[in-house]
Design an enzyme around this catalytic site. Sequence first.
Site, PDB file in Angstrom:
ATOM      1  N   LEU A 165      39.544  45.138  32.436  1.00  0.00           N
ATOM      2  CA  LEU A 165      39.913  44.097  32.870  1.00  0.00           C
ATOM      3  C   LEU A 165      39.634  43.021  31.590  1.00  0.00           C
ATOM      4  O   LEU A 165      38.797  43.446  31.112  1.00  0.00           O
ATOM      5  CB  LEU A 165      38.962  43.735  34.243  1.00  0.00           C
ATOM      6  CG  LEU A 165      38.870  44.812  35.352  1.00  0.00           C
ATOM      7  CD1 LEU A 165      37.891  44.423  36.338  1.00  0.00           C
ATOM      8  CD2 LEU A 165      40.351  44.875  35.836  1.00  0.00           C
ATOM      9  N   ASP A 166      40.442  41.971  31.916  1.00  0.00           N
ATOM     10  CA  ASP A 166      39.806  40.952  30.627  1.00  0.00           C
ATOM     11  C   ASP A 166      38.628  40.330  31.248  1.00  0.00           C
ATOM     12  O   ASP A 166      38.038  40.266  32.399  1.00  0.00           O
ATOM     13  CB  ASP A 166      40.929  39.809  31.010  1.00  0.00           C
ATOM     14  CG  ASP A 166      42.321  40.001  30.465  1.00  0.00           C
ATOM     15  OD1 ASP A 166      42.684  41.118  29.746  1.00  0.00           O
ATOM     16  OD2 ASP A 166      43.268  39.382  30.933  1.00  0.00           O
ATOM     17  N   ARG A 167      37.959  39.569  30.116  1.00  0.00           N
ATOM     18  CA  ARG A 167      36.441  39.199  30.369  1.00  0.00           C
ATOM     19  C   ARG A 167      36.374  38.416  31.381  1.00  0.00           C
ATOM     20  O   ARG A 167      35.485  38.380  32.189  1.00  0.00           O
ATOM     21  CB  ARG A 167      36.065  38.422  29.104  1.00  0.00           C
ATOM     22  CG  ARG A 167      34.579  37.721  29.161  1.00  0.00           C
ATOM     23  CD  ARG A 167      34.273  37.095  28.053  1.00  0.00           C
ATOM     24  NE  ARG A 167      33.097  36.436  28.135  1.00  0.00           N
ATOM     25  CZ  ARG A 167      32.881  35.070  28.383  1.00  0.00           C
ATOM     26  NH1 ARG A 167      34.107  34.618  28.657  1.00  0.00           N
ATOM     27  NH2 ARG A 167      31.752  34.363  28.605  1.00  0.00           N
ATOM     28  N   THR A 198      38.419  38.154  34.133  1.00  0.00           N
ATOM     29  CA  THR A 198      38.906  38.816  35.371  1.00  0.00           C
ATOM     30  C   THR A 198      37.782  39.512  36.132  1.00  0.00           C
ATOM     31  O   THR A 198      36.970  40.230  35.481  1.00  0.00           O
ATOM     32  CB  THR A 198      40.093  39.583  35.228  1.00  0.00           C
ATOM     33  OG1 THR A 198      41.215  38.851  34.438  1.00  0.00           O
ATOM     34  CG2 THR A 198      40.704  40.340  36.227  1.00  0.00           C
TER      35      THR A 198
END
Length: 285
Positions: A128-130, A132
Site C-alpha cells: 500500500l502507498d504510504r 493509503t
Amino acid sequence: MRELFLTVPQEFDGRTMQEFLKSRGFSQRTIIKLKHVKNGVTRRGELVRTIDAVYSGDEIRVVLEDAGGLEPNPDLKAGIAYEDEDVIVFDKPPYMAVHPSIKHSCDTLGNLFAAMFPDTPFRALNRLDRNTSGLCVCAKNRLAAAALSKKVEKVYYAVVDGEMGSGEIEVPIGRVEDSIIYRNVTPNGQYALTLYEGIMHKNSRTLVRVILKTGRTHQIRVHFAYVGFPLCGDGMYGGDQSAIQRQALHCGEVSFTHPVSGKRITLTSELPEDIQALFDDRGIS
C-alpha cells in the site's frame, strides 16, 4: 522458527519428498533452503532427502528458519486484523509506509514487524502507498510467502468528487519520464485493468468499490484521474485537498486461502475516520 507436521496422503505413496512438498505449497527455492537447515526435513527422527520416497501415512516434520533484517521500532502502532503462526494481517493507518526508504528509515510497517518478530524477515504480500490505509497481509515464513504470492484478493474503497457510476478502465500505465514516482496513462505503458462500482453518493461525492485486475503502481489513482474523477485529497493526480490531506483510498477487504490449513479467510476493515468524514457535515467543503 516454524515447525510443521505433514501427513503423506495415499496419492503420494511412493513419490518423492520433493513432489510431496511442492503439493503442499513449498516453492523450489524454499525446498532448496531446507537442505541447509539442521534436520530441516525428517521422518521418525531421521533426515529425509528431497529425492527419497515417501509413503502413505508418513508424518513429515519440516523446520522453517529465517533471519530478521530491518531495524525494530516498538513505538509504532497498527491494528491487527488477523494473526496465526504463518500469517499476520495489519490494518495499516494512513501516513505509515510499508517498506523503509531514504525518507522513512525506521517508521514503517516493516519496522513494527521487526519489533514484533525480530528473527523473521518482513514479507508484505500486498503493498500500500504510504498515505493509503487498510489491510496489509504479511507472511511469517517462506512457505506462506511462496504460497500466497500474487494470490491475495483485495477490494479497495475510494472517494471521488462528483457522481460516479460503475464500469471498468482499461488503459496502459507507465512511468513519467524523469520521475521515479509519477505515473500516467501512455500507449507505451503496461496493460492495466480496473473495475469499479459507485456504491454511495452524498455531499457531491461518490464512494467507489474498486477491484484491480492488474497491479500497476498508483493504478487506482492514475486510472480515476484519467477518466476525470481524481481521488479526493490526491494532490499528485489533481484531487481536491480541501477536505482531506491524503488520497481517500482504503484497502477494505482481503481474501486468501491459508497456506497450511487450506481454509478460505476473508477479512474486512472499516473506513477510517478521515474518509468517513467526507460523507458527514464535517466533510462539506
